[in-house]
Enzyme design. Sequence first.
Site, PDB file in Angstrom:
ATOM      1  N   GLU A 230       1.490   3.806   2.946  1.00 42.47           N
ATOM      2  CA  GLU A 230       1.865   3.278   4.263  1.00 42.47           C
ATOM      3  C   GLU A 230       3.380   3.403   4.457  1.00 42.47           C
ATOM      4  O   GLU A 230       4.121   2.425   4.568  1.00 42.47           O
ATOM      5  CB  GLU A 230       1.373   1.839   4.405  1.00 42.47           C
ATOM      6  CG  GLU A 230      -0.158   1.761   4.387  1.00 42.47           C
ATOM      7  CD  GLU A 230      -0.707   0.357   4.545  1.00 42.47           C
ATOM      8  OE1 GLU A 230       0.091  -0.589   4.658  1.00 42.47           O
ATOM      9  OE2 GLU A 230      -1.945   0.213   4.559  1.00 42.47           O
TER      10      GLU A 230
ATOM     11  N   HIS B  12       3.343  -3.042   7.000  1.00 43.83           N
ATOM     12  CA  HIS B  12       2.207  -2.177   6.676  1.00 43.83           C
ATOM     13  C   HIS B  12       2.144  -0.996   7.650  1.00 43.83           C
ATOM     14  O   HIS B  12       2.952  -0.879   8.567  1.00 43.83           O
ATOM     15  CB  HIS B  12       0.895  -2.956   6.796  1.00 43.83           C
ATOM     16  CG  HIS B  12       0.689  -3.994   5.742  1.00 43.83           C
ATOM     17  ND1 HIS B  12      -0.226  -3.868   4.736  1.00 43.83           N
ATOM     18  CD2 HIS B  12       1.296  -5.195   5.538  1.00 43.83           C
ATOM     19  CE1 HIS B  12      -0.190  -4.942   3.956  1.00 43.83           C
ATOM     20  NE2 HIS B  12       0.734  -5.766   4.429  1.00 43.83           N
TER      21      HIS B  12
ATOM     22  N   GLU C 254       2.080  -3.986  11.555  1.00 41.27           N
ATOM     23  CA  GLU C 254       1.423  -2.699  11.331  1.00 41.27           C
ATOM     24  C   GLU C 254       1.935  -1.657  12.314  1.00 41.27           C
ATOM     25  O   GLU C 254       2.149  -1.954  13.487  1.00 41.27           O
ATOM     26  CB  GLU C 254      -0.097  -2.849  11.539  1.00 41.27           C
ATOM     27  CG  GLU C 254      -0.744  -4.019  10.827  1.00 41.27           C
ATOM     28  CD  GLU C 254      -1.328  -3.641   9.480  1.00 41.27           C
ATOM     29  OE1 GLU C 254      -1.361  -2.429   9.179  1.00 41.27           O
ATOM     30  OE2 GLU C 254      -1.752  -4.543   8.743  1.00 41.27           O
TER      31      GLU C 254
ATOM     32  N   HIS D 294       0.861  -1.184   0.000  1.00 41.25           N
ATOM     33  CA  HIS D 294       0.000   0.000   0.000  1.00 41.25           C
ATOM     34  C   HIS D 294       0.894   1.230   0.000  1.00 41.25           C
ATOM     35  O   HIS D 294       1.619   1.476   0.964  1.00 41.25           O
ATOM     36  CB  HIS D 294      -0.916  -0.007   1.231  1.00 41.25           C
ATOM     37  CG  HIS D 294      -1.855  -1.170   1.262  1.00 41.25           C
ATOM     38  ND1 HIS D 294      -2.147  -1.866   2.425  1.00 41.25           N
ATOM     39  CD2 HIS D 294      -2.550  -1.779   0.271  1.00 41.25           C
ATOM     40  CE1 HIS D 294      -2.998  -2.834   2.152  1.00 41.25           C
ATOM     41  NE2 HIS D 294      -3.259  -2.807   0.852  1.00 41.25           N
TER      42      HIS D 294
END
Length: 605
Positions: free
Chosen positions: A262, A356, A437, A259
């Site tokens: 990110e 991420h 994350e 992504h």
Amino acid sequence: MVRTDVDGVVCNYVSQGTWDFGSLVFSSEFCSGNIASVEALDETNSAFELRTAPDCAGTENETNYRTWFHFSIAGGVKDQVVNLTVNNLNPQAKMFNQGMKPVYKVGDGGKWERIPQEVTHSCGEGRQFQIRFKHRFASDQGPVYFAFCHPYSFEETVRKVDMLERIHGSPKTDEESSTLSDEPKTGPRPDTIYFHRETLTRSLDGRRIELLTISDMYGISQDKEPGIEGLFPDQPPESPNRPHLFPDKTYYFLSARVHPGETPAQWMWDGLMEFILLANDPRSKLLRRGYVFKIVPIINPDGVARGHYRADTQGLNLNRFYDAPDRYRHPAIWAMRAVVTALSTTTKLKFFVDLHAHATKRGCFCYANSLPTYQQQIDNMLYPRLVAVNCPHFDFNACVFSEKAMETKDKNGQSKEGSSRVGIFRATGLIHSITVECNYNCGRVVNVKAPPNTTDGRASPAENHRGPLPKYNIPIFRDVGKSLAIAVLDLDEVNPWSRLGHGQYKGIPEMREFLRSRLVGFEPYKSQLLQEKREREAEQREKREQAKRDKENDKASGGRPVPLKRAASHRPAAPAGAAGRVRVPVRSQSDSKVLVPKAGGGGGG
């Protein structure tokens, strides 16, 4: 203005442009830039409205992903104030209510910092989210850059890998490499860093998607990794320059930036890369001695270069296609799955980690999988728990290990079964298949970092944060990446500077027992643990009864010894996947919905 990037790709995007307002020049015309339009709101050029471009703006693939922005203002003079409104963002009220602020830097060589002024936000008609802030120019030298979060562009990543290759690359010929096994004294030292760089595949725009191989020269084989049809396009088919195999080493696969917006993921990558390549740190040396790191720096370079937030050039969220990628529509995902599955059959692959960032759930944490047996699940949970031991900002209690999180659908109706961690787990059976994350803004807690088990002054000291929760910055993101590497040494119980002996747990056995206690109330582990308890109690009863019978027989025989008949063992068989793999069914064997810890927040995975 049309420009060409480092890979020769012509860049002419709706998301990137330049606007003049007297002495002030606004621009998003650079790699990862995103502002579609700028409008002056007064005649004095002191207030401006900037509008972001959604991913794939102006094409048939235009999406509703529209949060990333990155632009510059040149021509400001000292003490000049501009009032900026950035609109056309996805609603991010939760994060901005928690004090989220964009970042800025002064000059091309400046340092990214959070905007010091107040940032306000509102959500208007049609869920048009906007933020407002002021900037006072501290000097009249150089442009000032602004971004949603700390940027790390495609071209910056290429330059970073270029630099690392210049330092560590020194490629070996076949003849030089062959001496490593036959005559080590004539070749490089065993602790010499092995750094191999190759183009895994090309993106739809034609940008390189690279695969790095990092280890040391110890145990290097004359054999090389085999080619894979359709991959490594920059290598001649008759003599591909693939990396050498290390048959006795464990493999660790890492990827980042599926992504584009990110950017914390890229800074985690940066932190891990720098750590595993340290020349004189004993932990880095041990990692290179025992492991081969296979690393994809950027999965979605087209999205990064275009300034997208979440999609590729087709408007797709590529993290939903790992279960069945198409070679031509999803070349990066198809290539990564092909390489990882090949490594899982030809090497001792143990880890798959995908990096991420997260907008709604606070903290740095991981999404992992729900595995069939409690023994496997303890192994699964142990690695992120050890990351938290080494990193004050990694929140183990925020980690998600549920089957529900493996199967839920996102807002677009796409299942998490196509995410990297689930798709790779089901293709390979890897116990350690996770996504890591980091929130763009802040966390919920800061861990106490115990002192290291060493007197070496190079080891970082204990940490016990007091005061307000810190806003995340580049050093914090990089530290999470570094801790992903250090935790591997703790998992293998070879960390020379381990913190385990001085913290909550004295060692791995105590930590395993803690994780076991977390699973007691959740199926299918509750039933497994209860069955094991019953079998253990039955075994103990049988031993007591056998001892009683032995005593009675001894008395009846007048003290003469009687051959003992051993009771049958009821200890459960060793779980499948004891070597780091799980025998994966088409669907998970568990029919439970939520396992420890409960899934939280949207997105991610």
